[in-house]
Write a protein that holds these residues in place. Structure first.
Motif, PDB file in Angstrom:
ATOM      1  N   LEU A  77       0.825  -1.209   0.000  1.00 56.84           N
ATOM      2  CA  LEU A  77       0.000   0.000   0.000  1.00 56.84           C
ATOM      3  C   LEU A  77       0.860   1.260   0.000  1.00 56.84           C
ATOM      4  O   LEU A  77       0.514   2.268  -0.640  1.00 56.84           O
ATOM      5  N   ALA A  81       1.022   4.225  -2.617  1.00 54.92           N
ATOM      6  CA  ALA A  81       0.950   5.625  -2.180  1.00 54.92           C
ATOM      7  C   ALA A  81       2.021   6.472  -2.845  1.00 54.92           C
ATOM      8  O   ALA A  81       1.760   7.591  -3.311  1.00 54.92           O
ATOM      9  N   GLU A 100      -2.966  12.106  -1.926  1.00 54.92           N
ATOM     10  CA  GLU A 100      -3.467  10.741  -2.077  1.00 54.92           C
ATOM     11  C   GLU A 100      -2.533   9.741  -1.407  1.00 54.92           C
ATOM     12  O   GLU A 100      -2.968   8.690  -0.939  1.00 54.92           O
ATOM     13  N   SER A 101      -1.259  10.079  -1.353  1.00 53.72           N
ATOM     14  CA  SER A 101      -0.315   9.190  -0.687  1.00 53.72           C
ATOM     15  C   SER A 101      -0.661   9.031   0.786  1.00 53.72           C
ATOM     16  O   SER A 101      -0.470   7.958   1.371  1.00 53.72           O
ATOM     17  N   TRP A 104      -3.587   6.410   1.153  1.00 50.14           N
ATOM     18  CA  TRP A 104      -3.133   5.022   1.088  1.00 50.14           C
ATOM     19  C   TRP A 104      -2.334   4.647   2.333  1.00 50.14           C
ATOM     20  O   TRP A 104      -2.408   3.507   2.815  1.00 50.14           O
TER      21      TRP A 104
END
Length: 330
Positions: A77, A81, A100-101, A104
Protein backbone atom coordinates in the motif's frame (compact mmCIF):
# COMPACT_ATOMS: atom_id res chain seq x y z
CA UNK A 1 0.19 38.07 -7.30
CA UNK A 2 3.18 36.13 -8.57
CA UNK A 3 2.88 33.05 -10.76
CA UNK A 4 3.34 29.64 -9.14
CA UNK A 5 6.95 28.63 -8.92
CA UNK A 6 7.86 25.48 -10.83
CA UNK A 7 10.63 23.03 -10.05
CA UNK A 8 13.69 23.06 -12.28
CA UNK A 9 13.04 20.81 -15.24
CA UNK A 10 16.63 19.80 -15.85
CA UNK A 11 16.81 17.64 -12.72
CA UNK A 12 19.42 19.85 -11.09
CA UNK A 13 19.02 21.33 -7.65
CA UNK A 14 20.89 24.05 -5.87
CA UNK A 15 23.27 23.18 -3.12
CA UNK A 16 21.57 23.17 0.25
CA UNK A 17 18.11 23.17 -1.27
CA UNK A 18 16.88 20.06 0.46
CA UNK A 19 15.05 20.55 3.75
CA UNK A 20 15.31 18.10 6.64
CA UNK A 21 11.62 18.47 7.36
CA UNK A 22 10.38 18.52 3.80
CA UNK A 23 12.22 16.12 1.48
CA UNK A 24 13.02 17.07 -2.08
CA UNK A 25 12.01 15.10 -5.15
CA UNK A 26 15.35 13.27 -5.30
CA UNK A 27 14.39 11.46 -2.10
CA UNK A 28 11.40 9.75 -3.71
CA UNK A 29 13.55 6.97 -5.18
CA UNK A 30 15.12 6.39 -1.76
CA UNK A 31 11.67 6.01 -0.24
CA UNK A 32 10.67 3.52 -2.93
CA UNK A 33 13.85 1.52 -2.35
CA UNK A 34 13.25 1.46 1.39
CA UNK A 35 9.69 0.24 0.90
CA UNK A 36 10.71 -2.49 -1.57
CA UNK A 37 13.47 -3.86 0.67
CA UNK A 38 11.19 -3.84 3.71
CA UNK A 39 8.38 -5.50 1.75
CA UNK A 40 10.54 -8.34 0.43
CA UNK A 41 12.00 -8.96 3.88
CA UNK A 42 8.53 -9.03 5.45
CA UNK A 43 7.21 -11.47 2.83
CA UNK A 44 10.02 -13.97 3.38
CA UNK A 45 9.79 -13.65 7.14
CA UNK A 46 5.98 -14.06 7.11
CA UNK A 47 6.21 -17.41 5.29
CA UNK A 48 8.90 -18.69 7.65
CA UNK A 49 6.98 -17.60 10.76
CA UNK A 50 3.74 -19.16 9.56
CA UNK A 51 5.43 -22.51 8.96
CA UNK A 52 7.23 -22.35 12.32
CA UNK A 53 4.03 -21.36 14.10
CA UNK A 54 2.16 -24.37 12.72
CA UNK A 55 5.00 -26.78 13.51
CA UNK A 56 5.72 -25.44 17.02
CA UNK A 57 2.10 -24.77 17.97
CA UNK A 58 3.08 -21.33 19.29
CA UNK A 59 0.38 -18.65 19.28
CA UNK A 60 3.05 -15.95 19.61
CA UNK A 61 4.91 -17.15 16.53
CA UNK A 62 1.66 -17.32 14.56
CA UNK A 63 0.94 -13.78 15.74
CA UNK A 64 4.31 -12.74 14.43
CA UNK A 65 3.40 -14.34 11.11
CA UNK A 66 0.24 -12.21 11.03
CA UNK A 67 2.41 -9.24 12.00
CA UNK A 68 4.64 -9.84 8.97
CA UNK A 69 1.63 -10.37 6.68
CA UNK A 70 0.24 -7.02 7.85
CA UNK A 71 3.63 -5.38 7.29
CA UNK A 72 3.91 -6.88 3.80
CA UNK A 73 0.43 -5.61 2.90
CA UNK A 74 1.38 -2.25 4.33
CA UNK A 75 4.51 -2.08 2.16
CA UNK A 76 2.41 -2.79 -0.95
CA UNK A 77 0.00 0.00 0.00
CA UNK A 78 2.89 2.38 0.71
CA UNK A 79 4.36 1.57 -2.70
CA UNK A 80 0.98 2.43 -4.25
CA UNK A 81 0.95 5.62 -2.18
CA UNK A 82 4.34 6.70 -3.52
CA UNK A 83 3.40 5.98 -7.13
CA UNK A 84 -0.04 7.56 -7.13
CA UNK A 85 1.01 10.53 -5.03
CA UNK A 86 3.84 11.43 -7.42
CA UNK A 87 1.60 11.88 -10.48
CA UNK A 88 1.92 15.31 -12.14
CA UNK A 89 -0.76 18.00 -11.77
CA UNK A 90 -3.69 18.13 -14.18
CA UNK A 91 -6.32 20.73 -15.01
CA UNK A 92 -8.73 19.07 -12.58
CA UNK A 93 -6.06 18.63 -9.89
CA UNK A 94 -3.82 21.68 -10.35
CA UNK A 95 -1.87 21.02 -7.14
CA UNK A 96 -1.16 17.39 -7.97
CA UNK A 97 -1.99 14.16 -6.17
CA UNK A 98 0.39 14.39 -3.23
CA UNK A 99 -2.29 14.02 -0.60
CA UNK A 100 -3.47 10.74 -2.08
CA UNK A 101 -0.31 9.19 -0.69
CA UNK A 102 -1.59 10.00 2.81
CA UNK A 103 -4.88 8.24 2.08
CA UNK A 104 -3.13 5.02 1.09
CA UNK A 105 -0.81 5.31 4.07
CA UNK A 106 -3.87 5.65 6.31
CA UNK A 107 -5.35 2.49 4.76
CA UNK A 108 -2.06 0.76 5.53
CA UNK A 109 -2.42 1.75 9.19
CA UNK A 110 -5.94 0.29 9.24
CA UNK A 111 -4.61 -2.98 7.79
CA UNK A 112 -2.03 -3.17 10.57
CA UNK A 113 -4.76 -2.49 13.11
CA UNK A 114 -7.19 -5.12 11.81
CA UNK A 115 -4.99 -7.89 10.40
CA UNK A 116 -2.01 -7.69 12.73
CA UNK A 117 -3.43 -6.53 16.05
CA UNK A 118 -6.80 -8.26 15.75
CA UNK A 119 -5.40 -11.67 14.84
CA UNK A 120 -2.64 -11.50 17.46
CA UNK A 121 -4.98 -10.68 20.32
CA UNK A 122 -7.45 -13.35 19.19
CA UNK A 123 -4.68 -15.96 19.02
CA UNK A 124 -3.41 -15.02 22.47
CA UNK A 125 -6.83 -15.24 24.13
CA UNK A 126 -7.52 -18.57 22.44
CA UNK A 127 -4.16 -19.99 23.55
CA UNK A 128 -4.81 -19.01 27.18
CA UNK A 129 -8.33 -20.43 27.18
CA UNK A 130 -7.61 -23.72 25.44
CA UNK A 131 -4.22 -24.44 27.07
CA UNK A 132 -2.64 -26.18 24.09
CA UNK A 133 -0.13 -28.99 24.48
CA UNK A 134 3.54 -28.37 25.12
CA UNK A 135 5.27 -26.34 22.44
CA UNK A 136 8.01 -27.52 20.09
CA UNK A 137 10.33 -24.62 20.80
CA UNK A 138 13.33 -25.56 18.64
CA UNK A 139 11.81 -24.58 15.30
CA UNK A 140 10.31 -21.44 16.82
CA UNK A 141 13.67 -20.25 18.19
CA UNK A 142 15.45 -20.83 14.87
CA UNK A 143 12.89 -18.91 12.83
CA UNK A 144 12.67 -16.08 15.36
CA UNK A 145 16.46 -15.68 15.31
CA UNK A 146 16.65 -15.63 11.51
CA UNK A 147 13.72 -13.22 11.38
CA UNK A 148 15.44 -10.91 13.87
CA UNK A 149 18.47 -10.67 11.56
CA UNK A 150 16.30 -9.97 8.48
CA UNK A 151 14.24 -7.32 10.25
CA UNK A 152 17.39 -5.78 11.71
CA UNK A 153 18.88 -5.33 8.24
CA UNK A 154 15.74 -3.57 7.04
CA UNK A 155 15.74 -1.31 10.11
CA UNK A 156 19.41 -0.40 9.65
CA UNK A 157 18.69 0.66 6.08
CA UNK A 158 15.91 2.97 7.24
CA UNK A 159 18.05 4.46 10.01
CA UNK A 160 20.99 5.06 7.63
CA UNK A 161 18.70 6.91 5.24
CA UNK A 162 17.41 9.12 8.04
CA UNK A 163 20.91 9.74 9.39
CA UNK A 164 22.08 10.93 5.96
CA UNK A 165 19.26 13.45 5.84
CA UNK A 166 19.92 14.61 9.37
CA UNK A 167 23.68 14.93 8.77
CA UNK A 168 23.16 17.36 5.89
CA UNK A 169 21.34 19.71 8.20
CA UNK A 170 23.14 18.92 11.45
CA UNK A 171 19.98 17.94 13.31
CA UNK A 172 19.23 14.77 15.31
CA UNK A 173 17.81 12.06 13.08
CA UNK A 174 14.93 11.51 15.48
CA UNK A 175 13.86 15.09 14.79
CA UNK A 176 13.60 14.17 11.12
CA UNK A 177 11.41 11.20 12.07
CA UNK A 178 9.09 13.35 14.18
CA UNK A 179 8.68 16.16 11.66
CA UNK A 180 9.06 14.72 8.17
CA UNK A 181 5.89 14.94 6.04
CA UNK A 182 6.99 11.73 4.31
CA UNK A 183 4.88 9.28 6.31
CA UNK A 184 6.18 6.38 4.20
CA UNK A 185 9.61 6.62 5.77
CA UNK A 186 8.09 6.97 9.21
CA UNK A 187 5.86 3.94 8.62
CA UNK A 188 8.76 1.72 7.56
CA UNK A 189 10.84 2.79 10.56
CA UNK A 190 8.02 2.17 13.04
CA UNK A 191 7.12 -1.18 11.50
CA UNK A 192 10.70 -2.43 11.48
CA UNK A 193 11.19 -1.31 15.08
CA UNK A 194 7.91 -2.95 16.12
CA UNK A 195 8.94 -6.13 14.28
CA UNK A 196 12.10 -6.44 16.38
CA UNK A 197 10.20 -5.79 19.61
CA UNK A 198 7.55 -8.30 18.56
CA UNK A 199 10.18 -10.97 17.93
CA UNK A 200 11.64 -10.37 21.39
CA UNK A 201 8.16 -10.72 22.91
CA UNK A 202 7.51 -13.92 20.98
CA UNK A 203 10.87 -15.33 22.01
CA UNK A 204 10.21 -14.48 25.65
CA UNK A 205 6.77 -16.11 25.51
CA UNK A 206 8.10 -19.32 23.96
CA UNK A 207 10.99 -19.43 26.45
CA UNK A 208 8.77 -18.99 29.50
CA UNK A 209 6.31 -21.57 28.21
CA UNK A 210 9.18 -23.97 27.67
CA UNK A 211 10.59 -23.41 31.17
CA UNK A 212 7.28 -23.53 33.03
CA UNK A 213 5.47 -26.04 30.85
CA UNK A 214 2.50 -23.65 30.65
CA UNK A 215 1.30 -22.27 27.27
CA UNK A 216 -0.23 -19.29 29.08
CA UNK A 217 2.99 -17.31 28.65
CA UNK A 218 2.87 -17.93 24.91
CA UNK A 219 -0.67 -16.56 24.85
CA UNK A 220 0.32 -13.51 26.89
CA UNK A 221 3.16 -12.80 24.45
CA UNK A 222 0.68 -13.01 21.57
CA UNK A 223 -1.62 -10.47 23.24
CA UNK A 224 1.38 -8.18 23.91
CA UNK A 225 2.29 -8.33 20.21
CA UNK A 226 -1.27 -7.33 19.37
CA UNK A 227 -1.10 -4.38 21.77
CA UNK A 228 2.20 -3.30 20.19
CA UNK A 229 0.60 -3.31 16.75
CA UNK A 230 -2.32 -1.27 18.08
CA UNK A 231 0.14 1.43 19.16
CA UNK A 232 1.91 1.42 15.78
CA UNK A 233 -1.35 1.52 13.81
CA UNK A 234 -2.76 4.34 15.94
CA UNK A 235 0.42 6.39 15.59
CA UNK A 236 0.52 6.02 11.82
CA UNK A 237 -3.18 6.77 11.45
CA UNK A 238 -2.83 9.93 13.55
CA UNK A 239 0.14 11.15 11.49
CA UNK A 240 -1.69 10.67 8.20
CA UNK A 241 -4.86 12.32 9.47
CA UNK A 242 -2.83 15.41 10.40
CA UNK A 243 -1.47 15.60 6.87
CA UNK A 244 -4.88 15.06 5.27
CA UNK A 245 -6.42 17.85 7.36
CA UNK A 246 -3.88 20.28 5.90
CA UNK A 247 -0.70 20.64 7.91
CA UNK A 248 1.69 23.56 7.47
CA UNK A 249 5.29 23.02 6.48
CA UNK A 250 7.74 22.50 9.33
CA UNK A 251 9.13 25.29 11.45
CA UNK A 252 12.55 25.03 9.81
CA UNK A 253 11.02 25.45 6.35
CA UNK A 254 9.08 28.53 7.45
CA UNK A 255 12.26 29.99 8.94
CA UNK A 256 14.03 29.43 5.60
CA UNK A 257 11.26 31.26 3.78
CA UNK A 258 11.48 34.26 6.13
CA UNK A 259 15.26 34.30 5.76
CA UNK A 260 15.19 34.25 1.95
CA UNK A 261 12.45 36.87 1.70
CA UNK A 262 14.40 39.22 3.97
CA UNK A 263 17.27 39.17 1.44
CA UNK A 264 15.12 40.27 -1.50
CA UNK A 265 15.66 43.93 -2.51
CA UNK A 266 12.76 46.27 -1.72
CA UNK A 267 11.19 43.79 0.72
CA UNK A 268 10.68 45.43 4.10
CA UNK A 269 8.86 42.68 5.97
CA UNK A 270 6.39 39.80 5.93
CA UNK A 271 2.87 40.51 7.14
CA UNK A 272 1.61 36.96 6.96
CA UNK A 273 3.12 33.64 5.88
CA UNK A 274 0.97 30.58 5.17
CA UNK A 275 2.30 27.21 4.03
CA UNK A 276 0.53 23.99 3.15
CA UNK A 277 2.01 20.52 2.78
CA UNK A 278 0.39 19.34 -0.46
CA UNK A 279 2.19 15.99 -0.31
CA UNK A 280 5.41 14.41 0.96
CA UNK A 281 7.45 16.41 -1.55
CA UNK A 282 5.26 19.42 -2.40
CA UNK A 283 4.76 22.66 -0.48
CA UNK A 284 2.53 25.62 -1.27
CA UNK A 285 3.60 29.05 0.00
CA UNK A 286 1.25 32.02 0.22
CA UNK A 287 2.76 35.17 1.70
CA UNK A 288 1.73 38.79 2.18
CA UNK A 289 4.88 40.86 1.67
CA UNK A 290 5.59 44.47 2.61
CA UNK A 291 7.56 46.34 -0.04
CA UNK A 292 9.38 49.63 0.22
CA UNK A 293 7.04 52.60 0.11
CA UNK A 294 8.86 54.17 -2.83
CA UNK A 295 9.11 50.91 -4.84
CA UNK A 296 7.62 51.15 -8.32
CA UNK A 297 5.32 48.53 -9.81
CA UNK A 298 8.13 47.29 -12.05
CA UNK A 299 10.48 46.97 -9.06
CA UNK A 300 7.84 45.04 -7.11
CA UNK A 301 7.38 42.60 -10.00
CA UNK A 302 11.14 42.07 -10.25
CA UNK A 303 11.38 41.55 -6.50
CA UNK A 304 8.47 39.06 -6.55
CA UNK A 305 10.18 37.01 -9.26
CA UNK A 306 13.43 37.12 -7.31
CA UNK A 307 11.62 35.90 -4.19
CA UNK A 308 10.26 32.89 -6.07
CA UNK A 309 13.67 32.00 -7.47
CA UNK A 310 15.28 32.22 -4.07
CA UNK A 311 12.66 30.07 -2.35
CA UNK A 312 12.72 27.30 -4.96
CA UNK A 313 16.53 27.33 -5.09
CA UNK A 314 16.68 27.02 -1.31
CA UNK A 315 14.13 24.21 -1.16
CA UNK A 316 12.88 22.50 -4.37
CA UNK A 317 10.01 20.99 -2.37
CA UNK A 318 8.46 24.48 -2.54
CA UNK A 319 6.50 24.01 -5.73
CA UNK A 320 3.99 26.87 -5.65
CA UNK A 321 4.65 30.42 -4.45
CA UNK A 322 1.93 33.08 -4.29
CA UNK A 323 3.01 36.59 -3.25
CA UNK A 324 0.57 39.32 -2.29
CA UNK A 325 2.51 42.63 -2.39
CA UNK A 326 1.59 45.45 -0.01
CA UNK A 327 3.18 48.72 0.98
CA UNK A 328 4.20 49.54 4.49
CA UNK A 329 2.09 52.40 5.75
CA UNK A 330 3.77 55.24 7.66
Amino acid sequence: MAEPAQRPGDGQSAQGSESPLSPASSQGSQSVGTVIVAGLANLAVALAKALAGVISGSAAVLSEAAHSVADTTTEVLLFVALRRGSRPPTSQYPFGYGRESYIWAFVAAVVTFVVGAGFSIFQGVEAIQERHEKLDATVAFVVLAVSFVAEGISLLRSVRQLRRRAARWRVPWMRVVRNTPNTTIKAVLLEDSAALVGLVLAGAGVTLSELTGSPVWDGIASIAIGALLLVVATTLAHNNIRQLVGRAAGEAVRAEIHEELSRVPDVRGVDRLMTLQLGPEDILVAVKVNFAEDATRAEIEVAADEAERRLVARNPAIRYVFLDPTRRRP
